[in-house]
Design a protein around this motif. Structure first.
Motif, short mmCIF file in Angstrom:
data_model
loop_
_atom_site.label_atom_id
_atom_site.label_comp_id
_atom_site.label_asym_id
_atom_site.label_seq_id
_atom_site.Cartn_x
_atom_site.Cartn_y
_atom_site.Cartn_z
N UNK A 1 -0.36 0.50 -10.61
CA UNK A 1 -0.27 1.91 -10.21
C UNK A 1 0.23 1.98 -8.79
N UNK A 2 1.25 2.83 -8.56
CA UNK A 2 1.76 3.07 -7.21
C UNK A 2 1.57 4.55 -6.89
N UNK A 3 0.96 4.81 -5.73
CA UNK A 3 0.68 6.18 -5.31
C UNK A 3 1.29 6.39 -3.93
N UNK A 4 2.11 7.42 -3.81
CA UNK A 4 2.81 7.69 -2.57
C UNK A 4 1.88 7.80 -1.38
N UNK A 5 2.17 7.04 -0.32
CA UNK A 5 1.36 7.07 0.88
C UNK A 5 0.16 6.16 0.85
N UNK A 6 -0.20 5.65 -0.33
CA UNK A 6 -1.40 4.82 -0.47
C UNK A 6 -1.09 3.39 -0.87
N UNK A 7 0.06 3.17 -1.47
CA UNK A 7 0.40 1.82 -1.90
C UNK A 7 0.12 1.58 -3.36
N UNK B 1 -6.33 -2.52 -1.48
CA UNK B 1 -6.94 -3.20 -0.34
C UNK B 1 -6.45 -2.72 1.02
N UNK B 2 -5.65 -1.63 1.05
CA UNK B 2 -5.14 -1.13 2.33
C UNK B 2 -5.70 0.26 2.58
N UNK C 1 -11.38 -7.06 -8.77
CA UNK C 1 -10.53 -7.23 -7.59
C UNK C 1 -9.06 -6.95 -7.92
N UNK C 2 -8.34 -6.41 -6.96
CA UNK C 2 -6.92 -6.11 -7.11
C UNK C 2 -6.18 -7.36 -7.58
N UNK C 3 -5.46 -7.22 -8.71
CA UNK C 3 -4.67 -8.32 -9.25
C UNK C 3 -5.41 -9.24 -10.20
#
Length: 269
Positions: free
Chosen positions: A253-259, A174-175, A95-97
């Motif tokens: 990880x941060x991905x443009x447009x995806x969060x 999760x988005x 799970x995220x986090x």
């Protein structure tokens, strides 16, 4: 049941069992390609398939697939001209986090990727860009935690394919984001370890566009009799270099447009 001989005489079932033993013992094995230099990629996929069947018989559930070797430079290093694939199981999801318990993996590394969640099975006879987009329900940012049962990550194409494409675990954001809301090729990525940027990339690093990787996988999975299905998770391939992690590390990880998506690694003891 008949066994298929591999390389210089070791059968597929034996090599598959040796890889499974690495999970249980926590000890990596010597490279398969060195012990059996005659082994081909087809042999490696047979080993992977043997373990997939074994795990499914143990009630593990396949929930999708991952694509590896999507960077041309890495393909060149391993002497191949196409990606590879491995299977994702439900018990590989984190799970995220959340924190991955110490000792769960042998020698983990992380990659930032775009995950596709399938709306339906792509039509293998007409894998146009439009068909692929229409077959995807939504995209998510993802961290793939790759791992290797081969000592020191000393891998060739036979080693990684046999080892379920060096799969470990995976973390999904999760988005959900519709493909119509992003340009997959231009999605910029930064991966941080303990707050420090360590890997950069973009969607174009994944076979020019993650949709290209999805198209390759859709064709391949149809060919091997396991077509992608509604609800399947597809990890489309790394957007930048993979990064080694150690107990106590945290990764985002941060991905443009995806969060963004995050995971931590527990400390020993």
């Amino acid at each position: 049941m008949a066994t298929r001989r591999l390389g210089l005489g070791l059968d597929v079932g034996t090599v598959a069992a040796q890889l499974r033993d690495c999970y249980a013992s926590g000890v990596a094995m010597a490279p398969i390609r060195e012990a059996f230099p005659d082994a081909k990629i087809e042999d490696a996929y047979a080993i992977q398939a043997a373990n997939t069947a074994h795990w499914e018989a143990q009630d593990r559930v396949v929930v999708g697939a991952k694509i590896g070797l999507t960077a041309k430079a890495v393909q060149g290093q391993l002497g191949v001209d196409q990606p590879d694939f491995g299977h994702l199981f439900a018990d590989m999801a984190v799970a995220d986090g959340d924190i991955v318990a110490a000792g769960r993996l042998l020698q983990p590394r992380v990659e930032a990727e775009i995950a596709f969640i399938m709306a339906r099975t792509p039509d293998a006879a007409r894998l146009t860009t439009a068909e692929l987009i229409d077959s995807v329900a939504y995209a998510l940012p993802a961290i793939e935690i790759v791992d290797s049962r081969i000592a020191g990550w000393n891998i060739g194409i036979v080693d990684t394919v046999a080892d379920n494409a060096s799969s470990g675990l995976f973390v999904l954001g999760t988005r959900p984001v519709s493909l119509g809301a992003i340009d997959l090729r231009l999605c910029g990525m930064v991966l941080e370890r303990n707050g420090e940027p360590t890997s950069f990339g973009a969607g174009a690093a994944c076979l020019g566009n993650p949709l290209h990787a999805l198209g390759w996988l859709a064709a391949k999975m149809a060919e091997v009799g396991r077509p992608l299905a509604q609800g399947d998770i597809v990890l489309s391939g790394a957007l930048g270099p993979m990064v080694a992690v150690a107990p106590g590390d945290s990764v985002e990880a941060r991905i443009g447009g995806l969060g963004s998506v995050r995971v931590g690694f527990g400390k020993d003891g």
